[in-house]
Scaffold this motif. Structure first.
Motif, PDB file in Angstrom:
ATOM      1  N   LEU A  59     -15.567 -14.775  24.052  1.00  0.00           N
ATOM      2  CA  LEU A  59     -16.004 -16.298  24.386  1.00  0.00           C
ATOM      3  C   LEU A  59     -17.120 -16.367  24.778  1.00  0.00           C
ATOM      4  O   LEU A  59     -17.637 -15.771  25.908  1.00  0.00           O
ATOM      5  N   ILE A  70     -11.069 -25.699  28.148  1.00  0.00           N
ATOM      6  CA  ILE A  70     -11.529 -25.291  26.703  1.00  0.00           C
ATOM      7  C   ILE A  70     -11.208 -23.772  26.684  1.00  0.00           C
ATOM      8  O   ILE A  70     -10.681 -23.437  25.622  1.00  0.00           O
ATOM      9  N   HIS A 127     -16.613 -19.337  20.280  1.00  0.00           N
ATOM     10  CA  HIS A 127     -15.438 -18.205  20.144  1.00  0.00           C
ATOM     11  C   HIS A 127     -15.845 -17.506  18.873  1.00  0.00           C
ATOM     12  O   HIS A 127     -15.962 -18.004  17.956  1.00  0.00           O
ATOM     13  N   ASP A 149     -17.620 -19.826  16.469  1.00  0.00           N
ATOM     14  CA  ASP A 149     -17.162 -21.082  15.979  1.00  0.00           C
ATOM     15  C   ASP A 149     -17.192 -21.980  17.601  1.00  0.00           C
ATOM     16  O   ASP A 149     -16.842 -21.573  18.468  1.00  0.00           O
ATOM     17  N   LYS A 188      -7.502 -23.075  25.935  1.00  0.00           N
ATOM     18  CA  LYS A 188      -7.291 -23.561  24.662  1.00  0.00           C
ATOM     19  C   LYS A 188      -7.550 -22.610  23.617  1.00  0.00           C
ATOM     20  O   LYS A 188      -6.870 -22.512  22.673  1.00  0.00           O
ATOM     21  N   SER A 189      -8.722 -21.887  23.843  1.00  0.00           N
ATOM     22  CA  SER A 189      -9.295 -21.345  22.674  1.00  0.00           C
ATOM     23  C   SER A 189      -9.055 -19.677  22.844  1.00  0.00           C
ATOM     24  O   SER A 189      -8.933 -19.084  21.802  1.00  0.00           O
ATOM     25  N   ALA A 190      -8.693 -19.251  23.996  1.00  0.00           N
ATOM     26  CA  ALA A 190      -8.734 -17.820  24.177  1.00  0.00           C
ATOM     27  C   ALA A 190      -7.228 -17.420  24.717  1.00  0.00           C
ATOM     28  O   ALA A 190      -7.078 -16.218  24.880  1.00  0.00           O
ATOM     29  N   VAL A 201     -16.049 -24.376  19.959  1.00  0.00           N
ATOM     30  CA  VAL A 201     -14.632 -24.746  20.425  1.00  0.00           C
ATOM     31  C   VAL A 201     -14.739 -26.049  21.618  1.00  0.00           C
ATOM     32  O   VAL A 201     -13.679 -26.556  22.064  1.00  0.00           O
TER      33      VAL A 201
END
Length: 125
Positions: free
Chosen positions: A74, A30, A69, A6, A33-35, A8
């Motif tokens: 990541l 980034i 991700h 995805d 926020k995503s991991a 991110v």
């Protein structure tokens, strides 16, 4: 089996030192926020900065960064355009790729006419 990735985050980085610094901060945001706070945010940030700096020094604008991700990792991809030196840290004394190799679970570089892609992955849960 290919992992689903995805997107991110995406950035286009201008070929200036100030833009490279700003991109480093953006990638950290980034990644966080995503991991989440994996304890590896500094490694992700530093590896991304090294890849972007390599593109800035040896490639041609634009420098495009994509953060993906997979659920387990990541992945950061840094793409530049134009001719360049080898992206393996063996040209001109730079050791950025050696640093990326040391900080990440996997990394690679792919070249095609007019384009170089350097990517790395850091394991996250």
């Amino acid at each position: 089996m290919t992992a689903v990735m995805d997107v991110v985050g995406r950035l286009t980085v201008a070929p200036t030192p100030a833009a490279v610094r700003a991109a480093r901060n953006d990638i950290r945001t980034i990644a966080e926020k995503s991991a989440g706070d994996t304890g590896l945010l500094g490694d992700i940030e530093l590896a991304a900065c090294e890849a972007i700096t390599n593109a800035y020094l040896h490639g041609t604008a634009p420098i495009d960064v994509t953060v993906l991700h997979t659920g387990q990792a990541l992945r950061v991809e840094v793409r530049d355009h134009g001719p360049r030196n080898r992206p393996d840290g063996k040209e001109d004394g730079g050791r950025g790729m050696d640093l990326i190799r040391a900080l990440t679970a996997r990394w690679g570089a792919e070249t095609s006419p007019g384009e170089t892609l350097v990517w790395f992955e850091v394991a996250v849960s």
